[in-house]
Design a protein around this motif. Structure first.
Motif, PDB file in Angstrom:
ATOM      1  N   VAL A  46      62.451 -68.871  86.469  1.00 13.69           N
ATOM      2  CA  VAL A  46      63.328 -68.959  85.086  1.00 13.69           C
ATOM      3  C   VAL A  46      63.437 -69.330  83.632  1.00 13.69           C
ATOM      4  O   VAL A  46      63.309 -68.684  82.929  1.00 13.69           O
ATOM      5  CB  VAL A  46      64.832 -69.465  85.836  1.00 13.69           C
ATOM      6  CG1 VAL A  46      65.787 -68.465  85.034  1.00 13.69           C
ATOM      7  CG2 VAL A  46      64.900 -68.810  87.321  1.00 13.69           C
TER       8      VAL A  46
ATOM      9  N   VAL B 174      68.802 -69.600  89.440  1.00 12.05           N
ATOM     10  CA  VAL B 174      69.548 -68.621  89.506  1.00 12.05           C
ATOM     11  C   VAL B 174      69.936 -67.899  90.992  1.00 12.05           C
ATOM     12  O   VAL B 174      68.513 -68.412  92.143  1.00 12.05           O
ATOM     13  CB  VAL B 174      68.808 -67.429  88.781  1.00 12.05           C
ATOM     14  CG1 VAL B 174      68.901 -67.963  87.277  1.00 12.05           C
ATOM     15  CG2 VAL B 174      67.177 -67.279  89.053  1.00 12.05           C
TER      16      VAL B 174
ATOM     17  N   CYS C 205      74.654 -62.279  89.214  1.00  9.26           N
ATOM     18  CA  CYS C 205      73.539 -62.834  89.541  1.00  9.26           C
ATOM     19  C   CYS C 205      74.312 -64.095  88.696  1.00  9.26           C
ATOM     20  O   CYS C 205      75.331 -64.507  88.320  1.00  9.26           O
ATOM     21  CB  CYS C 205      72.610 -62.839  87.991  1.00  9.26           C
ATOM     22  SG  CYS C 205      71.769 -64.251  87.999  1.00  9.26           S
TER      23      CYS C 205
ATOM     24  N   VAL D 128      73.963 -69.019  88.188  1.00  7.11           N
ATOM     25  CA  VAL D 128      73.211 -69.592  87.625  1.00  7.11           C
ATOM     26  C   VAL D 128      73.984 -70.682  87.497  1.00  7.11           C
ATOM     27  O   VAL D 128      74.628 -70.453  87.156  1.00  7.11           O
ATOM     28  CB  VAL D 128      73.442 -68.739  86.023  1.00  7.11           C
ATOM     29  CG1 VAL D 128      72.281 -69.843  85.287  1.00  7.11           C
ATOM     30  CG2 VAL D 128      72.292 -67.928  85.022  1.00  7.11           C
TER      31      VAL D 128
END
Length: 161
Positions: A16, A103, A111, A113
């Protein structure tokens, strides 16, 4: 990864972080040179053999990637910390603030996070140790900076303590 249906499961850390740093440097995503960290949390299943099973499933589904699966419910033992309460809680104990990010997909286009230490350092290209690695494990942090060659690979990064 979604097909594994991991309890509190995430793709985390360098995969990420590097994607964000590449984007902020205005370039295409870097080739995968290390592993892809998958973290999850289930205190009822702490045998590392289960992590190896998940890695095998991921390798079969997406060959050529070095998958690293770790149940964070046992990682406190290796790190000398109090037991973690979740995958996100475990990330609070990682070496750098910009690496403590994860994520996961939500549905087909969404999505989630997880960033227990925030995203400011990541988004502002700041390398900073977490408080524990500044106070007690500074040599580990410094070693990571040197061995991973982050500043060489992403020259706009700035170190701050």
């Amino acid at each position: 990864m979604r097909k594994l249906n991991l309890r509190d499961g995430w793709i985390a850390a360098g995969f990420v972080r590097n994607a964000v740093w590449d984007h902020l440097h205005g370039r295409a995503p870097s080739a995968l040179t290390g592993d892809v960290d998958v973290i999850w949390y289930d205190p009822a299943v702490t045998d590392p053999v289960q992590d190896r099973r998940y890695e095998a499933v991921l390798r079969a589904a997406v060959p050529g990637i070095a998958w690293s699966v770790k149940n964070q419910a046992r990682m406190h033992l290796r790190n000398g910390d109090r037991p973690y309460r979740s995958a996100t809680d475990a990330m609070r104990h990682w070496p750098e603030t910009a690496t403590a990010i994860a994520v996961r997909r939500r549905g087909e286009v969404g999505c989630d996070v997880a960033a227990p230490l925030g995203v400011d350092d990541l988004m502002h290209l700041i390398l900073r140790p977490t408080s524990r690695f500044l106070a007690e494990k500074r040599a580990v942090y410094d070693g990571r900076i040197a061995s991973k060659r982050w500043i060489e690979n992403w020259p706009r990064l700035r170190q701050q303590l």
